[in-house]
Design an enzyme around this catalytic site. Structure first.
Site, PDB file in Angstrom:
ATOM      1  CE  LYS A   1      -1.849  -0.671   3.862  1.00  0.00           C
ATOM      2  NZ  LYS A   1      -1.349  -1.709   4.571  1.00  0.00           N
TER       3      LYS A   1
ATOM      4  NE  ARG B   1      -3.194  -0.609  10.635  1.00  0.00           N
ATOM      5  CZ  ARG B   1      -1.973  -1.236  11.072  1.00  0.00           C
ATOM      6  NH1 ARG B   1      -1.852  -2.114  12.018  1.00  0.00           N
ATOM      7  NH2 ARG B   1      -1.047  -0.983  10.204  1.00  0.00           N
TER       8      ARG B   1
ATOM      9  NE  ARG C   1       9.078  -4.390   5.910  1.00  0.00           N
ATOM     10  CZ  ARG C   1       7.947  -3.734   5.911  1.00  0.00           C
ATOM     11  NH1 ARG C   1       7.562  -3.349   5.009  1.00  0.00           N
ATOM     12  NH2 ARG C   1       7.471  -3.507   7.072  1.00  0.00           N
TER      13      ARG C   1
ATOM     14  NE  ARG D   1       9.806  -1.401  11.077  1.00  0.00           N
ATOM     15  CZ  ARG D   1       8.684  -1.169  10.241  1.00  0.00           C
ATOM     16  NH1 ARG D   1       9.084  -0.161   9.293  1.00  0.00           N
ATOM     17  NH2 ARG D   1       7.569  -1.651  10.465  1.00  0.00           N
TER      18      ARG D   1
ATOM     19  NE  ARG E   1       3.372  -5.727  11.604  1.00  0.00           N
ATOM     20  CZ  ARG E   1       4.354  -5.345  10.695  1.00  0.00           C
ATOM     21  NH1 ARG E   1       5.419  -6.007  10.576  1.00  0.00           N
ATOM     22  NH2 ARG E   1       4.052  -4.278   9.929  1.00  0.00           N
TER      23      ARG E   1
END
Ligand SMILES: [Zn+2]
Length: 217
Positions: free
Chosen positions: A13, A88, A127, A160, A171
């Site tokens: 997104k 959300r 990542r 992270r 998540r």
């Protein structure tokens, strides 16, 4: 153009929102970035948000809604916006509808990015970023020349906290449970458009443009 981009973490997104917002001359409003900045700056809001984010939980609605209300009231958001990462939850969506009503505005479209769970896991857990110069990498998609080392400054790359696999699974679970009802919410209001979030970035962007053009007068 007033748009909401919906989709799980890792759906792409942010990349699309940034490019398309620039194309349309409206701000990209990314709650994730706004929150991370508040955490880094150690503001009262940031301190409140930090604990939730590190556990992979959602930051409470009142904190996020306050942040959005301030942002939408700024002059550059008058012509439109691309909301990325908000709403959300249903209460957030209702709060957004109230905010827009107060501003005399209406949402044009909610775009949902569809991406499979294995693909999301691969994207998120791969990542890496450089703590020194902030360069970002992906172990498969955009690896550094030497594994684990920043091309630009030679620092050791880090992952992270919320991109570790355990946290990512949490998540995604939290996302499905709390955000999936939003699809019904926007479908009932005739605002929902689904876009395949896998494939070439340019072809995904084309699908989004089509979904948005469909509502232009
Ligand atoms: Zn670096």
């Amino acid at each position: 153009m007033r748009l909401v981009f919906l989709g799980p973490p890792g759906a792409g997104k942010g990349t699309q929102a940034r490019e398309l917002a620039r194309e349309w001359g409206v701000p990209q409003i990314a709650t994730g970035d706004m929150l991370r900045e508040a955490v880094a700056a150690d503001t009262p809001l940031g301190r409140q948000a930090r604990g939730y984010m590190e556990r992979g939980a959602l930051v409470p609605d009142d904190v996020i809604i306050g942040l959005i209300a301030e942002r939408l009231a700024q002059p550059d958001a008058k012509r439109g916006f691309v909301l990325d990462g908000f709403p959300r939850t249903i209460p957030q969506a209702e709060a957004l509808a109230r905010l827009l009503e107060e501003l005399g505005q209406q949402l044009d479209r909610a775009i949902f990015f569809e991406v499979s769970e294995p693909e999301l896991l691969r994207r998120l857990t791969g990542r890496r970023s450089c703590p020194t110069c902030q360069a970002t990498y992906h172990v498969e998609g955009a690896p550094p020349r030497r594994a684990g080392v920043c091309d630009r400054c030679g620092s050791a790359l880090t992952q992270r906290e919320d991109d570790r696999e355990v946290t990512v699974r949490t998540r995604l679970g939290v996302y499905t449970e709390q955000t999936a009802p939003l699809l019904d919410y926007y479908r009932r209001r005739g605002l929902l458009a689904r876009v395949a979030g896998e494939g070439a970035i340019e072809s995904i962007r084309g699908s989004i443009r089509q979904a948005v053009e469909a509502v232009r007068p």
